[in-house]
Design a protein around this motif. Structure first.
Motif, PDB file in Angstrom:
ATOM      1  N   GLU A 191       6.781   3.696 -20.882  1.00 20.89           N
ATOM      2  CA  GLU A 191       6.159   4.776 -20.100  1.00 20.89           C
ATOM      3  C   GLU A 191       6.563   4.732 -18.634  1.00 20.89           C
ATOM      4  N   THR A 192       6.946   3.567 -18.178  1.00 21.72           N
ATOM      5  CA  THR A 192       7.343   3.409 -16.781  1.00 21.72           C
ATOM      6  C   THR A 192       8.507   4.333 -16.446  1.00 21.72           C
ATOM      7  N   ILE A 193       9.412   4.489 -17.401  1.00 24.19           N
ATOM      8  CA  ILE A 193      10.597   5.327 -17.174  1.00 24.19           C
ATOM      9  C   ILE A 193      10.189   6.778 -16.932  1.00 24.19           C
ATOM     10  N   ARG A 194       9.306   7.257 -17.793  1.00 19.46           N
ATOM     11  CA  ARG A 194       8.834   8.630 -17.636  1.00 19.46           C
ATOM     12  C   ARG A 194       8.072   8.786 -16.327  1.00 19.46           C
ATOM     13  N   HIS A 238      21.976   5.666 -15.049  1.00 21.55           N
ATOM     14  CA  HIS A 238      20.523   5.522 -15.148  1.00 21.55           C
ATOM     15  C   HIS A 238      20.116   4.060 -15.281  1.00 21.55           C
ATOM     16  N   VAL A 239      20.897   3.319 -16.052  1.00 20.48           N
ATOM     17  CA  VAL A 239      20.620   1.892 -16.220  1.00 20.48           C
ATOM     18  C   VAL A 239      20.667   1.200 -14.860  1.00 20.48           C
ATOM     19  N   ARG A 240      21.739   1.506 -14.122  1.00 15.24           N
ATOM     20  CA  ARG A 240      21.933   0.871 -12.821  1.00 15.24           C
ATOM     21  C   ARG A 240      20.779   1.200 -11.868  1.00 15.24           C
ATOM     22  N   ARG A 241      20.422   2.476 -11.809  1.00 15.82           N
ATOM     23  CA  ARG A 241      19.377   2.910 -10.888  1.00 15.82           C
ATOM     24  C   ARG A 241      18.018   2.316 -11.262  1.00 15.82           C
ATOM     25  N   LEU A 242      17.731   2.313 -12.530  1.00 18.55           N
ATOM     26  CA  LEU A 242      16.457   1.756 -12.985  1.00 18.55           C
ATOM     27  C   LEU A 242      16.377   0.261 -12.684  1.00 18.55           C
ATOM     28  N   ARG A 243      17.473  -0.454 -12.874  1.00 17.42           N
ATOM     29  CA  ARG A 243      17.493  -1.887 -12.564  1.00 17.42           C
ATOM     30  C   ARG A 243      17.223  -2.119 -11.079  1.00 17.42           C
ATOM     31  N   PHE A 244      17.834  -1.271 -10.256  1.00 13.83           N
ATOM     32  CA  PHE A 244      17.616  -1.372  -8.805  1.00 13.83           C
ATOM     33  C   PHE A 244      16.128  -1.229  -8.482  1.00 13.83           C
ATOM     34  N   ILE A 245      15.521  -0.217  -9.082  1.00 11.20           N
ATOM     35  CA  ILE A 245      14.101   0.032  -8.832  1.00 11.20           C
ATOM     36  C   ILE A 245      13.242  -1.152  -9.278  1.00 11.20           C
ATOM     37  N   LEU A 246      13.511  -1.637 -10.480  1.00 11.29           N
ATOM     38  CA  LEU A 246      12.685  -2.708 -11.037  1.00 11.29           C
ATOM     39  C   LEU A 246      12.825  -4.005 -10.244  1.00 11.29           C
ATOM     40  N   ILE A 306       7.735  10.985 -10.710  1.00 14.05           N
ATOM     41  CA  ILE A 306       7.561  10.903  -9.254  1.00 14.05           C
ATOM     42  C   ILE A 306       8.892  11.046  -8.518  1.00 14.05           C
ATOM     43  N   GLY A 307       9.961  11.308  -9.267  1.00 13.75           N
ATOM     44  CA  GLY A 307      11.227  11.639  -8.617  1.00 13.75           C
ATOM     45  C   GLY A 307      12.092  10.464  -8.209  1.00 13.75           C
ATOM     46  N   LEU A 308      11.847   9.284  -8.751  1.00 14.22           N
ATOM     47  CA  LEU A 308      12.710   8.146  -8.422  1.00 14.22           C
ATOM     48  C   LEU A 308      13.973   8.152  -9.268  1.00 14.22           C
ATOM     49  N   GLY A 367       8.624  -6.913  -4.359  1.00 15.08           N
ATOM     50  CA  GLY A 367       7.437  -6.498  -3.631  1.00 15.08           C
ATOM     51  C   GLY A 367       7.540  -5.201  -2.851  1.00 15.08           C
ATOM     52  N   PHE A 368       8.666  -4.487  -2.950  1.00 17.29           N
ATOM     53  CA  PHE A 368       8.760  -3.204  -2.274  1.00 17.29           C
ATOM     54  C   PHE A 368       7.836  -2.201  -2.957  1.00 17.29           C
ATOM     55  N   SER A 369       7.241  -1.339  -2.144  1.00 18.28           N
ATOM     56  CA  SER A 369       6.402  -0.279  -2.712  1.00 18.28           C
ATOM     57  C   SER A 369       7.296   0.850  -3.205  1.00 18.28           C
ATOM     58  N   ILE A 370       6.724   1.728  -3.974  1.00 18.71           N
ATOM     59  CA  ILE A 370       7.461   2.879  -4.482  1.00 18.71           C
ATOM     60  C   ILE A 370       8.055   3.702  -3.330  1.00 18.71           C
ATOM     61  N   GLU A 371       7.283   3.895  -2.284  1.00 20.36           N
ATOM     62  CA  GLU A 371       7.781   4.697  -1.154  1.00 20.36           C
ATOM     63  C   GLU A 371       8.913   3.991  -0.423  1.00 20.36           C
ATOM     64  N   GLU A 372       8.818   2.683  -0.316  1.00 21.80           N
ATOM     65  CA  GLU A 372       9.911   1.923   0.296  1.00 21.80           C
ATOM     66  C   GLU A 372      11.173   2.053  -0.553  1.00 21.80           C
ATOM     67  N   ILE A 373      11.005   1.993  -1.860  1.00 21.03           N
ATOM     68  CA  ILE A 373      12.155   2.108  -2.768  1.00 21.03           C
ATOM     69  C   ILE A 373      12.753   3.508  -2.680  1.00 21.03           C
ATOM     70  N   ARG A 374      11.884   4.500  -2.564  1.00 15.97           N
ATOM     71  CA  ARG A 374      12.372   5.861  -2.416  1.00 15.97           C
ATOM     72  C   ARG A 374      13.269   5.955  -1.178  1.00 15.97           C
TER      73      ARG A 374
END
Lengths: 147, 147
Positions: free
Chosen positions: B25-28, B53-61, B33-35, B67-74
DNA sequence: TCTTGATCCTGTAGTCACTACAGATTGTAG
DNA sequence: CTACAATCTGTAGTGACTACAGGATCAAGA
């Protein structure tokens, strides 16, 4: 006697909040989840708090400050209310301490990784950034710390 | 080439989740939220992911792990997408490092207080418990660490 | 081709520990 | 008696997911 221990008879919610230094709504929230017993009311249904409420609320707030969860605090209060022994309190506390120590270890590992990457970064416009490399790296899998 | 870099053409959501090691569900959620950009779909509207997509998702995770927040990652992703400079990434990272260091300091203070109280506790059934004393004490007011 | 069971789709609700708001009521000082 | 502050209730929002319900689609075997 000090201000913190002066006798109080009928504080209203705002006064209680100010006295213990928490948000107005927090008090109603703690009542709602059963951490604070429902206080007596005025004729017009306004809550009226006494010294015991001040004491209990302070206990809860200080425990939160020390990182105990609401459920841990509920357990602590149950022990206290039931005149339970020091041993139970100690058990809960050392369990909590264990968690705190794990968090510290997690954060330190994290700090090392990030500061190493930041130190290696040239801070210019180069396309190869060691920080980006680190963030693109494989997951370490130890994803505790739900923030 | 290693498994992590093998070419992939059409992963479905479950396969992507398994490959990067996150919840389905994390992917969806990240798409919502547009990440992550909305991926192409099959005829029956099933999502189909590729290597980017694999690369980007790995970066996010990995960033979340650090410890980065979603907004920091954005923000980090925006810099990356725009070919932004290393300097901006460094700024974001050192800002985040500052936060991490404050959290470590907070937790250490907390650890000292708790372990001192626990050490002073006799662990018997006595009514006077140093842990309870500590928890009943005055608030220190430095209530960072929103858990 | 048909069927079966796994996977996927969407939207929504739950988690934790609060915080904030709206609209109504009550308390109190002048 | 009138203002206005404080309180009342219920509900919705936060962050970062996770879980579920009820339906559609996919892939493999018979």
């Amino acid at each position: 006697m000090g201000v913190g221990h002066s006798t109080v008879q009928a504080l209203r919610r705002g006064e209680l909040a100010q006295r213990v230094g928490c948000n107005l709504e927090t008090i109603r929230y703690y009542e709602g989840i059963g951490l604070i017993p429902p206080p007596p009311r005025s004729e017009g249904r306004h809550r009226l708090y006494g010294g015991e409420h001040v004491r209990r609320l302070r206990f809860i707030l200080r425990s939160r400050e020390l990182g105990f969860s609401i459920e841990e605090i509920r357990a602590l209060l149950t022990i206290e209310d039931g005149g339970g022994g020091c041993a139970d309190v100690h058990a809960l506390t050392s369990q909590h301490l264990e968690l705190v120590r794990r968090k510290i270890a997690d954060l330190r590992r994290l700090e090392r990784t990030l500061s190493a990457a930041a130190a290696a970064c040239a801070r210019d416009a180069s396309p190869e950034c060691p920080i980006i490399e680190t963030l693109s790296g494989p997951p370490r899998g130890k994803r505790r710390l739900p923030q």
